[in-house]
Design a protein around this motif. Sequence first.
Motif, mmCIF file in Angstrom:
data_model
loop_
_atom_site.group_PDB
_atom_site.id
_atom_site.type_symbol
_atom_site.label_atom_id
_atom_site.label_comp_id
_atom_site.label_asym_id
_atom_site.label_seq_id
_atom_site.Cartn_x
_atom_site.Cartn_y
_atom_site.Cartn_z
ATOM 1 N N TYR A 1 -2.961 10.408 14.233
ATOM 2 C CA TYR A 1 -2.872 11.344 13.116
ATOM 3 C C TYR A 1 -3.524 10.812 11.837
ATOM 4 O O TYR A 1 -3.726 11.567 10.886
ATOM 5 N N GLY A 2 -3.809 9.516 11.799
ATOM 6 C CA GLY A 2 -4.270 8.904 10.560
ATOM 7 C C GLY A 2 -5.525 9.530 9.982
ATOM 8 O O GLY A 2 -5.629 9.728 8.764
ATOM 9 N N GLU A 3 -6.504 9.849 10.829
ATOM 10 C CA GLU A 3 -7.754 10.419 10.316
ATOM 11 C C GLU A 3 -7.519 11.777 9.677
ATOM 12 O O GLU A 3 -8.083 12.078 8.612
ATOM 13 N N ASP A 4 -6.688 12.611 10.315
ATOM 14 C CA ASP A 4 -6.383 13.924 9.725
ATOM 15 C C ASP A 4 -5.595 13.770 8.434
ATOM 16 O O ASP A 4 -5.811 14.515 7.464
ATOM 17 N N LEU A 5 -4.665 12.830 8.392
ATOM 18 C CA LEU A 5 -3.920 12.587 7.151
ATOM 19 C C LEU A 5 -4.865 12.155 6.030
ATOM 20 O O LEU A 5 -4.732 12.616 4.889
ATOM 21 N N ALA A 6 -5.811 11.286 6.362
ATOM 22 C CA ALA A 6 -6.770 10.851 5.344
ATOM 23 C C ALA A 6 -7.612 12.014 4.837
ATOM 24 O O ALA A 6 -7.924 12.095 3.642
ATOM 25 N N THR A 7 -7.974 12.942 5.728
ATOM 26 C CA THR A 7 -8.725 14.131 5.310
ATOM 27 C C THR A 7 -7.899 14.978 4.350
ATOM 28 O O THR A 7 -8.387 15.426 3.305
ATOM 29 N N THR B 1 0.835 -1.199 0.000
ATOM 30 C CA THR B 1 0.000 0.000 0.000
ATOM 31 C C THR B 1 0.867 1.246 0.000
ATOM 32 O O THR B 1 1.813 1.365 0.779
ATOM 33 N N ARG B 2 0.562 2.182 -0.876
ATOM 34 C CA ARG B 2 1.226 3.491 -0.849
ATOM 35 C C ARG B 2 0.617 4.315 0.270
ATOM 36 O O ARG B 2 -0.618 4.378 0.435
ATOM 37 N N VAL B 3 1.463 4.982 1.065
ATOM 38 C CA VAL B 3 0.982 5.673 2.262
ATOM 39 C C VAL B 3 1.698 6.993 2.466
ATOM 40 O O VAL B 3 2.791 7.237 1.949
ATOM 41 N N VAL B 4 1.058 7.850 3.264
ATOM 42 C CA VAL B 4 1.697 9.020 3.868
ATOM 43 C C VAL B 4 1.670 8.784 5.362
ATOM 44 O O VAL B 4 0.711 8.203 5.895
ATOM 45 N N GLY B 5 2.735 9.191 6.046
ATOM 46 C CA GLY B 5 2.813 8.919 7.471
ATOM 47 C C GLY B 5 3.451 10.044 8.269
ATOM 48 O O GLY B 5 4.146 10.898 7.716
ATOM 49 N N ALA C 1 -1.977 6.957 6.413
ATOM 50 C CA ALA C 1 -3.163 7.019 5.559
ATOM 51 C C ALA C 1 -2.763 6.571 4.164
ATOM 52 O O ALA C 1 -1.652 6.863 3.693
ATOM 53 N N GLY C 2 -3.648 5.860 3.496
ATOM 54 C CA GLY C 2 -3.381 5.393 2.152
ATOM 55 C C GLY C 2 -3.438 6.518 1.135
ATOM 56 O O GLY C 2 -4.072 7.553 1.362
#
Length: 313
Positions: free
Chosen positions: A254-260, A77-81, A100-101
């Motif tokens: 932080y994942g939810e904010d990154l996904a946003t 999976t490509r992600v930002v972290g 987040a993906g």
Amino acid sequence: MKRLIPTGDPERPVRLAEDVQPVPAADEALVRVEAFSVNRGETFLLEDPRPGFVPGKDVAGLVVQAAADGSGPVAGTRVVGHPPYGGWAEYVAVPTHSLAGLPGSVTSVRAAALPLAGITALRLLRAAGAVTGRRILLTGASGGVGHYVTELAAAAGAEITAVTASPERGRRLIELGAAEVVHDVADARGPFPLVLESTGGTALPVALAALASGGTLIWYGQASRTPVTLDFFDLLAGPENAVIRHFHYAGVPYGEDLATLVRLVDAGRLRPEIGRIAGWEQAADLLVDLRERRVRGKAVLTVGSPLTPKESR
């Protein structure tokens, strides 16, 4: 693997060194880093680095080992972290709650520019409350946080007066939705019910004086690196019952904010402002330029060979 480590030399603050590959905890995924961004605040930490300090909080890349506890993205999976540390490396272990993906439309370079600045902007605006129809004074607007705040707040219906010393950055902030740009906080035409202040030093008292009575100043940075001095009696001539609120973005998950943030970029509603892209072999020079304010917007470094447009997606 290789990573950037601090040297303690202000002119060559990091160097590439060999290191062992991190072993992820049960709730961490191992990410092969394709790009990472650096933040001006991190350059200050490099001036007198504590022993064992391994910097790096904004990364994008590919999950090569999923978390053992089954949480988070699968391998491939490509992600930002947004790891707590260690992101300036070929591999980094990232808690799955801070990932987040990424869709195919968002490159690793653009994604790497999101975490710290983007999360700060989101949470800063949440702290400010409803901004629709409000006049907002934003200082230090030429950096990554300032760009994101301007675009997000303007889209929500706020009337932003942005303070930036650069005419070029000022034109870009107008394009992003700022109603007005001034190059000195003293020229801002108040009063403002809300001030978002990130400069400190002599700018904060001037910004505070531009508040409307009962207004709020949210203090979220000190880019000038100069302490603030306030005189009680000077405040008597300014706004009555002003509120000064300290703000710091940090706090997992932080994942939810990154996904946003990723969703907004994917929809074309948020555009990362990247002032410099370079291979990580040029990190030392770029960090000095960032510290000395020769980079506007975000600075992103690619790991390994420079990414082609196809590979960076």
